[in-house]
Write an enzyme that holds these catalytic residues in place. Structure first.
Site, PDB file in Angstrom:
ATOM      1  N   HIS A  64      -0.689   2.742   6.471  1.00 30.43           N
ATOM      2  CA  HIS A  64      -2.117   2.438   6.548  1.00 30.43           C
ATOM      3  C   HIS A  64      -2.490   1.415   5.466  1.00 30.43           C
ATOM      4  O   HIS A  64      -1.813   1.315   4.439  1.00 30.43           O
ATOM      5  CB  HIS A  64      -2.936   3.722   6.362  1.00 30.43           C
ATOM      6  N   GLU A  66      -4.793   1.432   3.263  1.00 27.47           N
ATOM      7  CA  GLU A  66      -5.051   2.007   1.934  1.00 27.47           C
ATOM      8  C   GLU A  66      -3.757   2.324   1.197  1.00 27.47           C
ATOM      9  O   GLU A  66      -3.644   2.097  -0.009  1.00 27.47           O
ATOM     10  CB  GLU A  66      -5.847   3.312   2.055  1.00 27.47           C
ATOM     11  N   CYS A  94      -8.457   8.382   6.347  1.00 25.73           N
ATOM     12  CA  CYS A  94      -7.983   9.603   7.008  1.00 25.73           C
ATOM     13  C   CYS A  94      -7.558  10.604   5.926  1.00 25.73           C
ATOM     14  O   CYS A  94      -7.610  10.307   4.725  1.00 25.73           O
ATOM     15  CB  CYS A  94      -6.804   9.291   7.930  1.00 25.73           C
ATOM     16  N   CYS A  97      -4.725   9.294   3.574  1.00 27.39           N
ATOM     17  CA  CYS A  97      -5.157   8.292   2.599  1.00 27.39           C
ATOM     18  C   CYS A  97      -6.114   8.893   1.568  1.00 27.39           C
ATOM     19  O   CYS A  97      -6.064   8.550   0.385  1.00 27.39           O
ATOM     20  CB  CYS A  97      -5.795   7.113   3.312  1.00 27.39           C
TER      21      CYS A  97
END
Lengths: 156, 156
Positions: A64, A66, A94, A97
């Site tokens: 992801h 992040e 999410c 993260c």
């Protein structure tokens, strides 16, 4: 978490500035057929790390925006904690993260669009470190439009 | 989540076998002065990925044993989902790792020692995908002893 509507309260210009860079990264992800989410990490008013979603290219669900920005920021700083740093991300993080942000000891998280389905706050707001301030809704419309457009095209 | 005490119910021999390998990796972490947590991922009764905590060496709070094992397993399989795979990890996953496991679509998670402070289940058991079976307490005493010994030495 503080969440504001663009209609009621404008974001501070600094937050918008950095979110705009995260949005630019999200658009690169879009062009690469990745879920269009972008992130930057800011320390002392400077961007020290950038990331965008690369789960398809890297064949890795943990890639992801992040997560990549966290790792990159720690590399930049030469230490594993991101104290005093702010994460700007176009969509609400999410659980993974948000859980990672807990370990980083980030000072602030600023996100664009809320994710009612997979955002951490749907499960438990306490996933975030109690010392980390969270602000949602910065450039919300643009961030949300980008991701909605991606999935609309996918369904065609 | 199913959690059993070694006194009441023995783990299956297969689970113990793979957990023993995760423990071996955790001991390498210990020797390298990392928080001693190890993980393996198993598909079709074969280990396809290994990881141990490297947060200090990599200066990266996201470098947990499980995260590395997820990425490595996806590389091995050439696809980003870990359907049909089992994660063996010596300590209950944190929120970040449990959140990552959600995205992987793992079939099973088997862990050793419970982590009452930072384990995902302290926050919300629903962090785990509803289709992922979780079993805790396999080689619990050995897994817990290793990590307790690490922190006891740190405090000296």
């Amino acid at each position: 978490m503080r969440y504001f509507s663009e209609k009621e309260e404008p974001a501070t210009s600094t937050d918008e500035l950095f979110m705009r860079e995260a949005l630019r990264l999200a658009k690169i992800a879009y062009q690469e057929d990745e879920i269009p989410i972008g992130a930057v990490i800011v320390a002392n008013q400077q961007i020290i790390a950038k990331g965008y979603n690369l789960t398809e290219r890297l064949n890795d669900v943990t890639a992801h925006a992040e997560m990549q920005a966290f790792t990159s920021a720690a590399n930049h700083l030469g230490g594993k904690y991101l104290k005093g740093c702010t994460l700007y991300v176009t969509v609400e993080p999410c659980v993974m993260c948000a859980g990672a942000s807990y370990w980083t000891q980030l000072e602030r998280i600023v996100f664009g669009a809320k994710d009612d389905k997979r955002g951490y706050s749907a499960l438990n707001e306490k996933i975030i470190h109690p010392k980390t301030e969270v602000v949602g809704g910065v450039l919300e419309t643009e961030c949300a439009t980008l991701i909605k457009s991606f999935f609309r095209n996918k369904r065609r």
